[in-house]
Structure formats: structure tokens, C-alpha cells
Scaffold this motif. Structure first.
Motif, mmCIF file in Angstrom:
data_model
loop_
_atom_site.group_PDB
_atom_site.id
_atom_site.type_symbol
_atom_site.label_atom_id
_atom_site.label_comp_id
_atom_site.label_asym_id
_atom_site.label_seq_id
_atom_site.Cartn_x
_atom_site.Cartn_y
_atom_site.Cartn_z
ATOM 1 N N PRO A 1 19.072 -21.290 32.310
ATOM 2 C CA PRO A 1 20.210 -21.856 31.565
ATOM 3 C C PRO A 1 19.856 -22.076 30.105
ATOM 4 N N VAL A 2 20.865 -21.926 29.242
ATOM 5 C CA VAL A 2 20.686 -22.135 27.805
ATOM 6 C C VAL A 2 21.884 -22.934 27.295
ATOM 7 N N PRO A 3 21.770 -23.566 26.124
ATOM 8 C CA PRO A 3 22.903 -24.328 25.577
ATOM 9 C C PRO A 3 24.103 -23.429 25.287
ATOM 10 N N ASP A 4 25.298 -23.989 25.415
ATOM 11 C CA ASP A 4 26.515 -23.235 25.112
ATOM 12 C C ASP A 4 26.476 -22.657 23.708
ATOM 13 N N GLU A 5 25.829 -23.378 22.776
ATOM 14 C CA GLU A 5 25.795 -22.962 21.374
ATOM 15 C C GLU A 5 25.095 -21.607 21.187
ATOM 16 N N THR A 6 24.332 -21.183 22.171
ATOM 17 C CA THR A 6 23.660 -19.884 22.104
ATOM 18 C C THR A 6 24.669 -18.765 21.888
ATOM 19 N N PHE A 7 25.881 -18.966 22.370
ATOM 20 C CA PHE A 7 26.887 -17.908 22.342
ATOM 21 C C PHE A 7 27.937 -18.116 21.252
ATOM 22 N N GLY A 8 27.603 -18.931 20.259
ATOM 23 C CA GLY A 8 28.470 -19.100 19.098
ATOM 24 C C GLY A 8 29.841 -19.626 19.463
ATOM 25 N N PRO A 9 30.897 -19.111 18.814
ATOM 26 C CA PRO A 9 32.250 -19.641 19.052
ATOM 27 C C PRO A 9 32.757 -19.395 20.463
ATOM 28 N N PHE A 10 32.111 -18.489 21.196
ATOM 29 C CA PHE A 10 32.538 -18.219 22.563
ATOM 30 C C PHE A 10 31.903 -19.169 23.575
ATOM 31 N N GLY A 11 30.981 -20.034 23.131
ATOM 32 C CA GLY A 11 30.279 -20.926 24.040
ATOM 33 C C GLY A 11 31.176 -21.694 24.984
ATOM 34 N N PRO A 12 32.215 -22.394 24.483
ATOM 35 C CA PRO A 12 33.092 -23.158 25.385
ATOM 36 C C PRO A 12 33.802 -22.277 26.410
ATOM 37 N N ILE A 13 34.154 -21.051 26.022
ATOM 38 C CA ILE A 13 34.829 -20.137 26.954
ATOM 39 C C ILE A 13 33.825 -19.620 27.977
ATOM 40 N N PHE A 14 32.603 -19.311 27.516
ATOM 41 C CA PHE A 14 31.571 -18.826 28.432
ATOM 42 C C PHE A 14 31.311 -19.820 29.559
ATOM 43 N N ALA A 15 31.434 -21.110 29.264
ATOM 44 C CA ALA A 15 31.085 -22.146 30.236
ATOM 45 C C ALA A 15 32.184 -22.408 31.256
ATOM 46 N N MET A 16 33.337 -21.764 31.120
ATOM 47 C CA MET A 16 34.476 -22.043 31.990
ATOM 48 C C MET A 16 34.492 -21.155 33.225
ATOM 49 N N ASP A 17 34.944 -21.726 34.335
ATOM 50 C CA ASP A 17 35.208 -20.954 35.543
ATOM 51 C C ASP A 17 36.598 -20.343 35.388
ATOM 52 N N GLN A 18 36.707 -19.014 35.415
ATOM 53 C CA GLN A 18 37.963 -18.374 35.033
ATOM 54 C C GLN A 18 38.254 -17.092 35.812
ATOM 55 N N PRO A 19 38.172 -17.129 37.136
ATOM 56 C CA PRO A 19 38.510 -15.932 37.910
ATOM 57 C C PRO A 19 39.975 -15.563 37.731
ATOM 58 N N ALA A 20 40.293 -14.301 37.985
ATOM 59 C CA ALA A 20 41.671 -13.830 37.843
ATOM 60 C C ALA A 20 41.958 -12.762 38.887
ATOM 61 N N SER A 21 43.186 -12.722 39.330
ATOM 62 C CA SER A 21 43.636 -11.761 40.339
ATOM 63 C C SER A 21 44.496 -10.673 39.704
ATOM 64 N N SER A 22 44.479 -9.493 40.311
ATOM 65 C CA SER A 22 45.384 -8.415 39.886
ATOM 66 C C SER A 22 46.224 -7.922 41.062
ATOM 67 N N ALA A 23 46.400 -8.766 42.066
ATOM 68 C CA ALA A 23 47.111 -8.348 43.276
ATOM 69 C C ALA A 23 48.535 -7.872 42.973
ATOM 70 N N HIS A 24 49.248 -8.613 42.133
ATOM 71 C CA HIS A 24 50.628 -8.220 41.821
ATOM 72 C C HIS A 24 50.657 -6.908 41.047
ATOM 73 N N THR A 25 49.753 -6.750 40.088
ATOM 74 C CA THR A 25 49.703 -5.513 39.304
ATOM 75 C C THR A 25 49.467 -4.311 40.208
ATOM 76 N N ARG A 26 48.545 -4.447 41.129
ATOM 77 C CA ARG A 26 48.246 -3.332 42.033
ATOM 78 C C ARG A 26 49.450 -2.990 42.902
ATOM 79 N N GLN A 27 50.116 -4.010 43.399
ATOM 80 C CA GLN A 27 51.251 -3.771 44.288
ATOM 81 C C GLN A 27 52.459 -3.213 43.534
ATOM 82 N N ALA A 28 52.737 -3.771 42.363
ATOM 83 C CA ALA A 28 53.959 -3.399 41.640
ATOM 84 C C ALA A 28 53.834 -2.083 40.887
ATOM 85 N N LEU A 29 52.665 -1.822 40.329
ATOM 86 C CA LEU A 29 52.496 -0.629 39.496
ATOM 87 C C LEU A 29 51.675 0.461 40.172
ATOM 88 N N GLY A 30 51.106 0.161 41.330
ATOM 89 C CA GLY A 30 50.306 1.169 42.020
ATOM 90 C C GLY A 30 48.970 1.445 41.369
#
Length: 293
Positions: free
Chosen positions: A247-276
Motif C-alpha cells: 500500500p502507498v498513500p493516495d497522494e502517490t497518484f496525484g489528482p486521481f488519488g481520491p478516485i483511485f481509493a474508491m470502490d467503483q464496480p460497474a455493470s454493462s448488463a443492459h448495454t449487452r442486452q439492448a445493443l447486442g
């Protein structure tokens, strides 16, 4: 379809240009430099010289084309000030392109990021965040999608934190760059936070599908991997580069540090179903095996 593409020589844009040309479209690519122009020409695209801040050039490109894919973003985001400047330029460019298409019925597809939702994977129905380091992008994308009421078939492809090819690109690429710079394959927090990812060529196919058929005012998720733990990403990076993983401090990653530290999974289930749409290229952890010391 003759398609005006901005950002056509970046990680996503290179794949998008190749996808469009391979499926029978023609491309007019914005080129800021001689090198970018040469790359676009070698790929088989027509070149329009100018930068993201040349608004008259953007209007010309949109007017000449049958549709637009807007991908360009400043390459300088090493500080909070530089990131904000890049977001401002992107916002002005997006507004200019959208205005040029009013009452034309033409499609424009822009790039955005997947949102984050506490406790679950984000879906296409979740709104973009209006707070945080990149909140102004949400406003710009929302404004563009609103042009659907003025005869613009606008849609947005939301990209995950890492868009990768040959082990490079996105947040995982920034983590790799930090590892090379510091000698540590580091991760923020406890490393259990999850980042979604997609291969650039899979993302490119979704941009093409959205251009061809997405309804006006819609948003889609180009997510191949719903969420890889950051510690797992760092572990592969460390093994491939021969560096310790810790582990390293968030500041290691500059302005992206706060975003890097977030849990942020995402789904594409609707995209796959609707657009193929269906991803077929290697996952992030598989692709990172291409990294060389």
C-alpha cells in the motif's frame, strides 16, 4: 457513414478509427500534430488539422461529417489545475460539436466515465456524479444528451476506469507508471476496492454500435470486467516489473488519488442486452501479462 473523430490517435481513438474503417465507414480525424496526422493517414483516415481548442475547426468537422465521435482530451492531467483545464476544454468542445448538429438528425457519441454507487455495481440508469474531481464532465455530457430534443441523436458511452490494450492504458496504466517511477507496485487503501475495465477494441465496437443505432439521449456502459480488485492489479504489475507490492498513500497518484481509493464496480448488463454488444478481447488481468520490465 463519414465520421468525424476527435482523439483518434489515443488508446481508445486508435481502436475506434480501426473499427469504423473495418466496418465500411470513412473517417475524418482531428490532428493536432504532424505525428497525429501521419498516424491517421496511415490508418486510412482523412485528416482535419486543428486542436480541441480550435472551435471553428470542430464546427467544420461536424458539418462535413454524417456523424461525430468525440474522444479527445488533454494529455496533461498531472495536477488538479491541469485536469480542470482539460475538462474545461473538453466541455467547450462538446458544446461546440453539439450545437453544430442541432436540427440535423445526425448522431454524436461522446465519452464519459461510469458512475460509482455505494454498495453495488453502477448501472446505465445511475446518474453521473455532480461532485468530485471530474464533476464538470457530468454536466457537459448531460447538456449534450439534452440536445436530443433539438434534433441531435446524442448518446454517451461510459468508460470504466481502465481502458487497456497490450497491458497499457487507463487507471491500471497510471498505476504502472507510478510503479516504474517509485520502484513500488503500490495501491491505495487496503486494495480491496474494485475498478471496472474494458479492452480498447471491445470499447471501440460499442462506440460504433452507438453511432449506428443508439437512441437519442441514451447512455451505455463499455464494461468488460465488472470490478477487479486493485490489489490484484498491483500484484500482476509487481510480478511483471519485478517490484514489491504494497500500500502507498493516495497522494502517490496525484489528482486521481481520491478516485483511485474508491470502490467503483460497474455493470454493462443492459448495454449487452439492448445493443447486442459482447466483449471478446482479453480481460485486464490477462492483458497486464504483456507488461515488460
Amino acid at each position: 457513414m463519414h465520421v468525424f473523430v476527435t482523439g483518434g490517435t489515443g488508446t481508445i481513438g486508435t481502436a475506434v478509427v480501426a473499427e469504423l474503417l473495418a466496418t465500411g465507414h470513412t473517417v475524418l480525424g482531428l490532428a493536432r500534430s504532424d505525428a497525429s496526422a501521419a498516424t491517421l493517414e496511415a490508418a486510412g483516415a482523412e485528416v482535419l488539422r486543428g486542436s480541441l481548442t480550435d472551435l471553428d475547426v470542430l464546427r467544420e468537422g461536424a458539418t462535413r461529417a454524417d456523424g461525430v465521435i468525440s474522444l479527445a482530451f488533454s494529455r496533461d492531467y498531472g495536477s488538479a489545475e491541469a485536469l480542470e483545464q482539460g475538462l474545461s476544454e473538453e466541455r467547450d468542445a462538446m458544446a461546440t460539436l453539439g450545437a453544430a448538429l442541432i436540427e440535423s438528425g445526425k448522431p454524436i457519441v461522446t465519452v464519459s466515465g461510469t458512475p460509482w454507487v455505494a454498495g453495488r455495481a453502477a448501472t446505465e440508469d445511475d446518474p453521473l456524479p455532480v461532485e468530485g474531481p471530474v464533476a464538470s464532465r457530468a454536466v457537459a455530457v448531460t447538456d449534450l444528451l439534452a440536445l436530443s430534443s433539438q434534433g441531435v441523436r446524442a448518446s454517451a458511452v461510459r468508460m470504466p476506469r481502465t481502458v487497456h490494450e497490450h497491458g497499457q492504458g487507463g487507471f491500471a496504466g497510471l498505476l504502472t507508471e507510478a510503479a516504474r517511477r517509485t520502484g513500488i507496485a503500490g495501491y491505495p487503501g487496503d486494495g480491496q476496492q474494485r475498478w471496472p475495465a474494458v479492452h480498447a477494441r471491445d470499447a471501440a465496437s460499442l462506440f460504433r454500435i452507438a453511432l449506428e443505432s443508439a437512441p437519442a439521449g441514451t447512455a451505455w456502459h463499455a464494461v468488460g470486467d465488472e470490478g477487479d480488485r486493485v490489489v490484484d492489479i498491483a500484484t500482476v504489475v509487481g510480478r511483471r516489473l519485478g517490484l514489491p507490492v504494497q500500500p502507498v498513500p493516495d497522494e502517490t497518484f496525484g489528482p486521481f488519488g481520491p478516485i483511485f481509493a474508491m470502490d467503483q464496480p460497474a455493470s454493462s448488463a443492459h448495454t449487452r442486452q439492448a445493443l447486442g454488444w459482447e466483449p471478446t478481447h482479453p480481460s485486464l488481468l490477462e492483458d497486464l501479462e504483456a507488461l515488460q520490465p
